[in-house]
Design a protein around this motif. Sequence first.
Motif, PDB file in Angstrom:
ATOM      1  N   MET A   1     -99.024 -58.372   9.782  1.00 41.34           N
ATOM      2  CA  MET A   1     -97.756 -58.501  10.445  1.00 41.34           C
ATOM      3  C   MET A   1     -96.653 -58.422   9.401  1.00 41.34           C
ATOM      4  N   SER A   2     -95.644 -57.612   9.665  1.00 34.47           N
ATOM      5  CA  SER A   2     -94.552 -57.458   8.714  1.00 34.47           C
ATOM      6  C   SER A   2     -93.584 -58.631   8.818  1.00 34.47           C
ATOM      7  N   LYS A   3     -92.801 -58.817   7.765  1.00 35.54           N
ATOM      8  CA  LYS A   3     -91.801 -59.883   7.762  1.00 35.54           C
ATOM      9  C   LYS A   3     -90.653 -59.513   8.685  1.00 35.54           C
ATOM     10  N   ARG A   4     -89.966 -60.537   9.163  1.00 35.92           N
ATOM     11  CA  ARG A   4     -88.761 -60.280   9.940  1.00 35.92           C
ATOM     12  C   ARG A   4     -87.633 -59.984   8.971  1.00 35.92           C
ATOM     13  N   GLU A   5     -86.763 -59.088   9.361  1.00 37.65           N
ATOM     14  CA  GLU A   5     -85.589 -58.810   8.550  1.00 37.65           C
ATOM     15  C   GLU A   5     -84.364 -59.019   9.413  1.00 37.65           C
ATOM     16  N   LEU A   6     -83.288 -59.429   8.793  1.00 40.72           N
ATOM     17  CA  LEU A   6     -82.034 -59.668   9.490  1.00 40.72           C
ATOM     18  C   LEU A   6     -81.232 -58.373   9.500  1.00 40.72           C
ATOM     19  N   ILE A   7     -80.876 -57.910  10.694  1.00 46.23           N
ATOM     20  CA  ILE A   7     -80.062 -56.703  10.810  1.00 46.23           C
ATOM     21  C   ILE A   7     -78.811 -57.044  11.615  1.00 46.23           C
ATOM     22  N   GLY A  12     -70.944 -58.866  14.220  1.00 45.12           N
ATOM     23  CA  GLY A  12     -71.102 -60.081  15.023  1.00 45.12           C
ATOM     24  C   GLY A  12     -72.376 -60.142  15.836  1.00 45.12           C
ATOM     25  N   ASP A  13     -73.194 -59.120  15.790  1.00 41.41           N
ATOM     26  CA  ASP A  13     -74.441 -59.078  16.559  1.00 41.41           C
ATOM     27  C   ASP A  13     -75.622 -59.076  15.589  1.00 41.41           C
ATOM     28  N   LYS A  14     -76.047 -60.262  15.182  1.00 40.64           N
ATOM     29  CA  LYS A  14     -77.142 -60.350  14.222  1.00 40.64           C
ATOM     30  C   LYS A  14     -78.460 -60.543  14.961  1.00 40.64           C
ATOM     31  N   ARG A  15     -79.492 -59.881  14.450  1.00 39.46           N
ATOM     32  CA  ARG A  15     -80.810 -59.934  15.079  1.00 39.46           C
ATOM     33  C   ARG A  15     -81.897 -59.977  14.015  1.00 39.46           C
ATOM     34  N   TYR A  16     -83.019 -60.604  14.388  1.00 37.63           N
ATOM     35  CA  TYR A  16     -84.217 -60.544  13.566  1.00 37.63           C
ATOM     36  C   TYR A  16     -85.049 -59.393  14.102  1.00 37.63           C
ATOM     37  N   ALA A  17     -85.493 -58.509  13.224  1.00 35.30           N
ATOM     38  CA  ALA A  17     -86.277 -57.350  13.642  1.00 35.30           C
ATOM     39  C   ALA A  17     -87.562 -57.286  12.828  1.00 35.30           C
ATOM     40  N   ARG A  18     -88.583 -56.733  13.442  1.00 31.63           N
ATOM     41  CA  ARG A  18     -89.872 -56.530  12.803  1.00 31.63           C
ATOM     42  C   ARG A  18     -90.199 -55.049  12.930  1.00 31.63           C
ATOM     43  N   ARG A  19     -90.733 -54.460  11.870  1.00 27.23           N
ATOM     44  CA  ARG A  19     -91.043 -53.023  11.873  1.00 27.23           C
ATOM     45  C   ARG A  19     -92.551 -52.794  11.748  1.00 27.23           C
ATOM     46  N   ASP A  20     -92.999 -51.640  12.247  1.00 34.00           N
ATOM     47  CA  ASP A  20     -94.407 -51.275  12.084  1.00 34.00           C
ATOM     48  C   ASP A  20     -94.580 -50.522  10.764  1.00 34.00           C
ATOM     49  N   GLY A  50     -90.938 -65.714   5.965  1.00 36.03           N
ATOM     50  CA  GLY A  50     -90.631 -64.469   6.656  1.00 36.03           C
ATOM     51  C   GLY A  50     -91.259 -64.364   8.024  1.00 36.03           C
ATOM     52  N   GLN A  51     -92.010 -65.367   8.441  1.00 38.74           N
ATOM     53  CA  GLN A  51     -92.679 -65.354   9.735  1.00 38.74           C
ATOM     54  C   GLN A  51     -92.246 -66.574  10.557  1.00 38.74           C
ATOM     55  N   GLY A  52     -90.965 -66.935  10.482  1.00 38.14           N
ATOM     56  CA  GLY A  52     -90.468 -68.158  11.101  1.00 38.14           C
ATOM     57  C   GLY A  52     -90.671 -68.240  12.595  1.00 38.14           C
ATOM     58  N   ASP A  53     -90.791 -67.110  13.265  1.00 33.47           N
ATOM     59  CA  ASP A  53     -91.001 -67.134  14.703  1.00 33.47           C
ATOM     60  C   ASP A  53     -92.460 -67.431  15.059  1.00 33.47           C
TER      61      ASP A  53
END
Length: 59
Positions: A1-7, A12-20, A50-53
């Motif tokens: 599982m990849s780490k989450r990154e903040l995009i 003003g629209d911040k999101r946590y994203a995970r990539r394949d 990096g896997q806080g969720d």
Amino acid sequence: MSKRELIEPNPGDKRYARRDDEGRFTEMVDVGKSLSQDRRREAKTEAPKGQGDRGDRRH
């Protein structure tokens, strides 16, 4: 599982994203909702950095 990154796709629209493996987004969640759910729940497992969720981090 990849780490989450903040995009921030829009200001003003911040999101946590995970990539394949190919760099495509597989999962995306709003930061505000993610942090509020973290405060509401007591996780049963300890997650790596990096896997806080996926569980809690020990402070």
